[in-house]
Scaffold this active site. Sequence first.
Site, mmCIF file in Angstrom:
data_model
loop_
_atom_site.group_PDB
_atom_site.id
_atom_site.type_symbol
_atom_site.label_atom_id
_atom_site.label_comp_id
_atom_site.label_asym_id
_atom_site.label_seq_id
_atom_site.Cartn_x
_atom_site.Cartn_y
_atom_site.Cartn_z
ATOM 1 N N GLU A 164 -9.404 4.128 -3.109
ATOM 2 C CA GLU A 164 -9.734 4.418 -1.719
ATOM 3 C C GLU A 164 -10.134 5.877 -1.525
ATOM 4 O OE1 GLU A 164 -7.089 4.811 2.386
ATOM 5 O OE2 GLU A 164 -6.567 3.287 0.906
ATOM 6 N N ASP A 178 0.856 -1.184 0.000
ATOM 7 C CA ASP A 178 0.000 0.000 0.000
ATOM 8 C C ASP A 178 0.893 1.235 0.000
ATOM 9 O OD1 ASP A 178 -1.799 2.024 0.374
ATOM 10 O OD2 ASP A 178 -2.710 1.198 2.181
ATOM 11 N N ASP A 202 -14.261 3.326 -0.686
ATOM 12 C CA ASP A 202 -14.643 3.225 0.721
ATOM 13 C C ASP A 202 -16.097 3.661 0.816
ATOM 14 O OD1 ASP A 202 -15.141 4.051 3.527
ATOM 15 O OD2 ASP A 202 -13.022 3.554 3.795
ATOM 16 N N GLU A 250 -0.654 -0.733 -4.605
ATOM 17 C CA GLU A 250 -1.889 0.002 -4.345
ATOM 18 C C GLU A 250 -1.668 1.502 -4.241
ATOM 19 O OE1 GLU A 250 -4.528 -1.812 -1.534
ATOM 20 O OE2 GLU A 250 -4.923 0.104 -0.555
ATOM 21 N N GLU A 262 -11.171 -6.681 2.480
ATOM 22 C CA GLU A 262 -10.044 -6.187 3.285
ATOM 23 C C GLU A 262 -10.444 -6.159 4.755
ATOM 24 O OE1 GLU A 262 -6.960 -2.416 3.515
ATOM 25 O OE2 GLU A 262 -8.973 -2.047 2.743
ATOM 26 N N HIS A 292 -12.385 -0.510 0.382
ATOM 27 C CA HIS A 292 -11.403 -0.183 1.410
ATOM 28 C C HIS A 292 -12.060 -0.285 2.784
ATOM 29 C CE1 HIS A 292 -9.768 3.013 4.154
ATOM 30 N NE2 HIS A 292 -8.670 2.320 3.903
#
Length: 395
Positions: free
Chosen positions: A268, A214, A291, A240, A338, A318
């Site tokens: 995200e 990430d 998200d 990511e 996740e 996310h």
Amino acid sequence: MSAPTVTDLRAYVLRGGGADYHDQDGPHWIDDHIATPMARYPGYRESRQSFGLNVLGTLVVVAEASDGSSGFAVTTGGEPAAWIVEKHLSRFVLGAAVTDLSRIWDQMYSSTLFYGRKGLVLNAISGVDLALWDLLGHVRAEPVYAMIGGAVRDEQPCYATGARPDLAVELGFLGGKLPLHHGPAEGADGFTANLRLLAEMRATMGPDAWLAYDCWMSLDVDYAIRLAHAAAEHGLRWIEEPVPPDDYWGHAAIRKALPPGMLLATGEHEATRWGFRLLAEMGCADILQPDVGWCGGLTELLRISTLADAHGLLVVPHGSSVYSYHFAFAQHNSPFSEFLMMAPAADRVVPMFHPQLLGEPVPEHGRLRIGQLDAPGFGVTLNPDLALARPYRRG
């Protein structure tokens, strides 16, 4: 029979870990020298809290209906988002039927275009939308996943995000996603340190466990491509969010240059179907990561998922705990989820939004079961012991 109407909408603010999971006290892996866009400034390199990542806190939205039912949701946004909910968005919610989710969403979004479109305003819209879905679930005595089409699988495998993907594998997760610790400003030594940690984790985890990096918007195109190729020997599954979210061209260039078999994930910090349309049509990603508490809520996430499915893309939201679990169980293009390891040392499974939610499900041996989501709405309750503050009131 007419549907109940929304009779009250209130916005509260909370401090401390939970929906704003960066708002942590004491040492925590999530605030430990992680590469960020601010890392070019040495004074803001050691801690994300140092440049204010935790300043907003958690937004809590509570909705009540004429039949006595209530629903709530938590997301980020804190006091500024609470003002938007109370002073602006509430006019489109109060008096509306609890079933009018699409009309309410469109009015909230359209009325805020002149100062919204992304970011804080979409956090506020997301909070209201999720609270209304929770309310509708309580009115109908149904879990959210059942109201959006029903589960397409009985179990949902998860990967873990945290500082110890090796421990995540031991706990039964598919694998783990590491936070990148060093960005371009830390030069060759930082680049080498990133690869060293990756190699250590791969050696411990074995060859088959998932391992990803990430990058949290912290890289440039050249660095991201070099990192991806250097990391290929360690079986990096995806890289990511390598560059800032508005750099669609950079994401597309990186994806084209990735080693065979490596994927690019991002989204995200993107919002609405229009933002994700850009990601899809410009070839920016293999995995989209909206998200649900930031992208526009569940109403908009369902539209994003349909768009992604038409482009053959996976949607793996996310974080966002129960709010994304209900969504993922009902989607064929969300085959895994996740899980953020919110234990300070990333060494055990704890509820992601603790202490704010009671009854929050967590993966068992790396998997969620559909039976964990069978309560009405999103299936959680707000912790009554929390110190809720309502900074603004309508009128």
